[in-house]
Design a protein around this motif. Sequence first.
Motif, PDB file in Angstrom:
ATOM      1  N   LEU A 181     -77.227 -11.807  -3.074  1.00 49.13           N
ATOM      2  CA  LEU A 181     -76.989 -13.248  -3.149  1.00 49.13           C
ATOM      3  C   LEU A 181     -75.979 -13.597  -4.243  1.00 49.13           C
ATOM      4  CD1 LEU A 181     -77.779 -16.108  -2.174  1.00 49.13           C
ATOM      5  CD2 LEU A 181     -79.448 -16.141  -4.019  1.00 49.13           C
ATOM      6  N   ALA A 182     -75.932 -12.781  -5.291  1.00 51.65           N
ATOM      7  CA  ALA A 182     -75.065 -13.100  -6.427  1.00 51.65           C
ATOM      8  C   ALA A 182     -74.242 -11.880  -6.831  1.00 51.65           C
ATOM      9  CB  ALA A 182     -75.903 -13.607  -7.597  1.00 51.65           C
ATOM     10  N   PRO A 183     -73.234 -11.536  -6.017  1.00 47.67           N
ATOM     11  CA  PRO A 183     -72.410 -10.364  -6.347  1.00 47.67           C
ATOM     12  C   PRO A 183     -71.556 -10.618  -7.589  1.00 47.67           C
ATOM     13  CG  PRO A 183     -71.472 -11.551  -4.482  1.00 47.67           C
ATOM     14  CD  PRO A 183     -72.786 -12.200  -4.792  1.00 47.67           C
ATOM     15  N   ILE A 184     -71.204  -9.539  -8.250  1.00 43.77           N
ATOM     16  CA  ILE A 184     -70.265  -9.613  -9.369  1.00 43.77           C
ATOM     17  C   ILE A 184     -68.897  -9.274  -8.793  1.00 43.77           C
ATOM     18  CG2 ILE A 184     -69.595  -8.575 -11.565  1.00 43.77           C
ATOM     19  CD1 ILE A 184     -72.604  -8.187 -12.095  1.00 43.77           C
ATOM     20  N   VAL A 185     -67.988 -10.221  -8.926  1.00 46.90           N
ATOM     21  CA  VAL A 185     -66.642 -10.064  -8.362  1.00 46.90           C
ATOM     22  C   VAL A 185     -65.693  -9.788  -9.525  1.00 46.90           C
ATOM     23  CG1 VAL A 185     -64.821 -11.209  -7.052  1.00 46.90           C
ATOM     24  CG2 VAL A 185     -67.218 -11.609  -6.455  1.00 46.90           C
ATOM     25  N   LEU A 186     -64.953  -8.685  -9.408  1.00 47.67           N
ATOM     26  CA  LEU A 186     -64.067  -8.242 -10.485  1.00 47.67           C
ATOM     27  C   LEU A 186     -62.630  -8.167 -10.000  1.00 47.67           C
ATOM     28  CD1 LEU A 186     -66.347  -5.299 -11.654  1.00 47.67           C
ATOM     29  CD2 LEU A 186     -66.115  -7.517 -12.793  1.00 47.67           C
ATOM     30  N   ILE A 204     -71.025 -14.440  -8.896  1.00 47.66           N
ATOM     31  CA  ILE A 204     -70.871 -15.601  -8.024  1.00 47.66           C
ATOM     32  C   ILE A 204     -72.096 -15.740  -7.129  1.00 47.66           C
ATOM     33  CG2 ILE A 204     -69.475 -16.554  -6.148  1.00 47.66           C
ATOM     34  CD1 ILE A 204     -67.070 -15.347  -7.562  1.00 47.66           C
ATOM     35  N   VAL A 205     -72.729 -16.903  -7.201  1.00 50.48           N
ATOM     36  CA  VAL A 205     -73.883 -17.162  -6.345  1.00 50.48           C
ATOM     37  C   VAL A 205     -73.357 -17.688  -5.017  1.00 50.48           C
ATOM     38  CG1 VAL A 205     -75.997 -18.484  -6.046  1.00 50.48           C
ATOM     39  CG2 VAL A 205     -75.366 -17.641  -8.311  1.00 50.48           C
ATOM     40  N   LEU A 206     -73.751 -17.023  -3.940  1.00 53.72           N
ATOM     41  CA  LEU A 206     -73.292 -17.398  -2.604  1.00 53.72           C
ATOM     42  C   LEU A 206     -74.213 -18.471  -2.032  1.00 53.72           C
ATOM     43  CD1 LEU A 206     -72.634 -13.804  -1.256  1.00 53.72           C
ATOM     44  CD2 LEU A 206     -70.998 -15.350  -2.354  1.00 53.72           C
ATOM     45  N   HIS A 207     -73.773 -19.705  -2.096  1.00 56.72           N
ATOM     46  CA  HIS A 207     -74.570 -20.804  -1.546  1.00 56.72           C
ATOM     47  C   HIS A 207     -74.497 -20.749  -0.022  1.00 56.72           C
ATOM     48  CE1 HIS A 207     -75.116 -22.346  -5.538  1.00 56.72           C
ATOM     49  NE2 HIS A 207     -73.824 -22.201  -5.748  1.00 56.72           N
ATOM     50  N   ARG A 208     -75.521 -21.204   0.617  1.00 52.34           N
ATOM     51  CA  ARG A 208     -75.597 -21.212   2.086  1.00 52.34           C
ATOM     52  C   ARG A 208     -75.258 -19.833   2.658  1.00 52.34           C
ATOM     53  NH1 ARG A 208     -72.837 -25.491   0.552  1.00 52.34           N
ATOM     54  NH2 ARG A 208     -70.840 -24.778   1.336  1.00 52.34           N
ATOM     55  N   SER A 209     -75.907 -18.818   2.134  1.00 55.17           N
ATOM     56  CA  SER A 209     -75.662 -17.471   2.649  1.00 55.17           C
ATOM     57  C   SER A 209     -76.982 -16.897   3.139  1.00 55.17           C
ATOM     58  CB  SER A 209     -75.057 -16.600   1.549  1.00 55.17           C
ATOM     59  OG  SER A 209     -75.990 -15.684   1.065  1.00 55.17           O
ATOM     60  N   PRO A 210     -76.906 -15.932   4.045  1.00 51.65           N
ATOM     61  CA  PRO A 210     -78.138 -15.325   4.565  1.00 51.65           C
ATOM     62  C   PRO A 210     -78.747 -14.313   3.589  1.00 51.65           C
ATOM     63  CG  PRO A 210     -76.237 -14.258   5.543  1.00 51.65           C
ATOM     64  CD  PRO A 210     -75.706 -15.390   4.678  1.00 51.65           C
ATOM     65  N   TYR A 211     -78.088 -14.081   2.467  1.00 51.65           N
ATOM     66  CA  TYR A 211     -78.534 -13.043   1.545  1.00 51.65           C
ATOM     67  C   TYR A 211     -79.512 -13.587   0.517  1.00 51.65           C
ATOM     68  CZ  TYR A 211     -74.460 -10.876   3.628  1.00 51.65           C
ATOM     69  OH  TYR A 211     -73.563 -10.390   4.522  1.00 51.65           O
ATOM     70  N   HIS A 212     -80.255 -12.675  -0.096  1.00 50.91           N
ATOM     71  CA  HIS A 212     -81.159 -13.067  -1.168  1.00 50.91           C
ATOM     72  C   HIS A 212     -81.057 -12.059  -2.307  1.00 50.91           C
ATOM     73  CE1 HIS A 212     -84.089 -10.242   0.649  1.00 50.91           C
ATOM     74  NE2 HIS A 212     -83.684 -10.753   1.786  1.00 50.91           N
ATOM     75  N   THR A 213     -81.889 -12.232  -3.326  1.00 53.41           N
ATOM     76  CA  THR A 213     -81.735 -11.419  -4.535  1.00 53.41           C
ATOM     77  C   THR A 213     -82.424 -10.063  -4.463  1.00 53.41           C
ATOM     78  OG1 THR A 213     -83.663 -12.443  -5.536  1.00 53.41           O
ATOM     79  CG2 THR A 213     -81.529 -13.450  -6.032  1.00 53.41           C
ATOM     80  N   PHE A 249     -72.232  -6.194   4.977  1.00 61.21           N
ATOM     81  CA  PHE A 249     -72.218  -7.230   3.945  1.00 61.21           C
ATOM     82  C   PHE A 249     -70.846  -7.881   3.892  1.00 61.21           C
ATOM     83  CE2 PHE A 249     -71.472  -8.307  -0.638  1.00 61.21           C
ATOM     84  CZ  PHE A 249     -72.398  -9.339  -0.730  1.00 61.21           C
ATOM     85  N   GLU A 250     -70.820  -9.213   3.941  1.00 65.78           N
ATOM     86  CA  GLU A 250     -69.545  -9.908   3.808  1.00 65.78           C
ATOM     87  C   GLU A 250     -69.797 -11.316   3.306  1.00 65.78           C
ATOM     88  OE1 GLU A 250     -67.691 -10.101   7.655  1.00 65.78           O
ATOM     89  OE2 GLU A 250     -69.123 -11.551   8.395  1.00 65.78           O
ATOM     90  N   PHE A 251     -68.796 -11.850   2.653  1.00 70.25           N
ATOM     91  CA  PHE A 251     -68.883 -13.231   2.193  1.00 70.25           C
ATOM     92  C   PHE A 251     -67.468 -13.733   1.959  1.00 70.25           C
ATOM     93  CE2 PHE A 251     -68.816 -10.682  -1.623  1.00 70.25           C
ATOM     94  CZ  PHE A 251     -68.026 -11.390  -2.514  1.00 70.25           C
ATOM     95  N   GLU A 252     -67.344 -15.018   1.944  1.00 72.95           N
ATOM     96  CA  GLU A 252     -66.051 -15.626   1.686  1.00 72.95           C
ATOM     97  C   GLU A 252     -66.039 -16.088   0.241  1.00 72.95           C
ATOM     98  OE1 GLU A 252     -63.655 -19.173   3.750  1.00 72.95           O
ATOM     99  OE2 GLU A 252     -64.594 -17.720   5.109  1.00 72.95           O
ATOM    100  N   LEU A 253     -65.066 -15.630  -0.498  1.00 72.28           N
ATOM    101  CA  LEU A 253     -64.944 -16.020  -1.889  1.00 72.28           C
ATOM    102  C   LEU A 253     -64.351 -17.429  -1.922  1.00 72.28           C
ATOM    103  CD1 LEU A 253     -65.266 -14.991  -4.787  1.00 72.28           C
ATOM    104  CD2 LEU A 253     -62.903 -14.203  -4.684  1.00 72.28           C
ATOM    105  N   PRO A 254     -65.093 -18.387  -2.501  1.00 70.09           N
ATOM    106  CA  PRO A 254     -64.557 -19.752  -2.554  1.00 70.09           C
ATOM    107  C   PRO A 254     -63.191 -19.785  -3.259  1.00 70.09           C
ATOM    108  CG  PRO A 254     -66.863 -19.714  -3.226  1.00 70.09           C
ATOM    109  CD  PRO A 254     -66.414 -18.282  -3.108  1.00 70.09           C
ATOM    110  N   GLU A 312     -59.244 -18.443  -7.445  1.00 71.70           N
ATOM    111  CA  GLU A 312     -58.207 -18.961  -8.332  1.00 71.70           C
ATOM    112  C   GLU A 312     -58.563 -18.687  -9.793  1.00 71.70           C
ATOM    113  OE1 GLU A 312     -56.661 -23.361  -8.969  1.00 71.70           O
ATOM    114  OE2 GLU A 312     -56.625 -22.760  -6.855  1.00 71.70           O
ATOM    115  N   GLU A 313     -59.818 -18.946 -10.147  1.00 74.97           N
ATOM    116  CA  GLU A 313     -60.270 -18.732 -11.522  1.00 74.97           C
ATOM    117  C   GLU A 313     -60.097 -17.268 -11.928  1.00 74.97           C
ATOM    118  OE1 GLU A 313     -64.453 -18.754 -14.001  1.00 74.97           O
ATOM    119  OE2 GLU A 313     -64.275 -20.124 -12.326  1.00 74.97           O
ATOM    120  N   LEU A 314     -60.378 -16.353 -10.997  1.00 79.02           N
ATOM    121  CA  LEU A 314     -60.266 -14.918 -11.287  1.00 79.02           C
ATOM    122  C   LEU A 314     -58.855 -14.387 -11.011  1.00 79.02           C
ATOM    123  CD1 LEU A 314     -63.695 -13.721  -9.869  1.00 79.02           C
ATOM    124  CD2 LEU A 314     -63.021 -13.831 -12.269  1.00 79.02           C
TER     125      LEU A 314
END
Length: 151
Positions: free
Chosen positions: A110-115, A125-134, A72-77, A82-84
């Motif tokens: 699809l929507a991990p909680i980033v702390l 955070i909802v990962l747009h254009r990602s291969p993951y789902h809910t 599992f991996e994703f790029e945090l926008p 910055e917001e966090l």
Amino acid sequence: MNNLIIETLSWGKLEVGEEQIFHLSKGLPGFDDETDFALIPMAETPFWVLQSVKDKGLSFLLGDPFAFYPTFEFELPDDEAEELEIVTDVVVRCIITLKEQAEQSTINLLAPIVLNPSTRSGKQIVLHRSPYHTKHSLLQEQPVIDGKDGG
């Protein structure tokens, strides 16, 4: 550090440390008004409970996505990072939906909680254009039946 006593449905009154309280300024989808949660580890498991500080009836089961899906991996926008105020430390958890039959339980990748443990802030955070789902299966590895009768 001050400890806080919170009410939970599962465990009654629970004492949590200040470092376990996270502020999710936008709440969680469907629960926008609930912004303060305690992150409670379940000993020796890859699970945590995200418990509302105000509403004892509101809690979510979270899992470490990397324990179930090591790739599992994703790029945090950038704007989210910055917001966090994320510099180095980040904790990622995903909401788990438990079913009566364990093999039907799912994890929302699809929507991990980033702390951010430094500022104790967080966001789903909802990962747009990602291969993951809910609804990824929690039990992706099926046991191999080798045909031996064991005796």
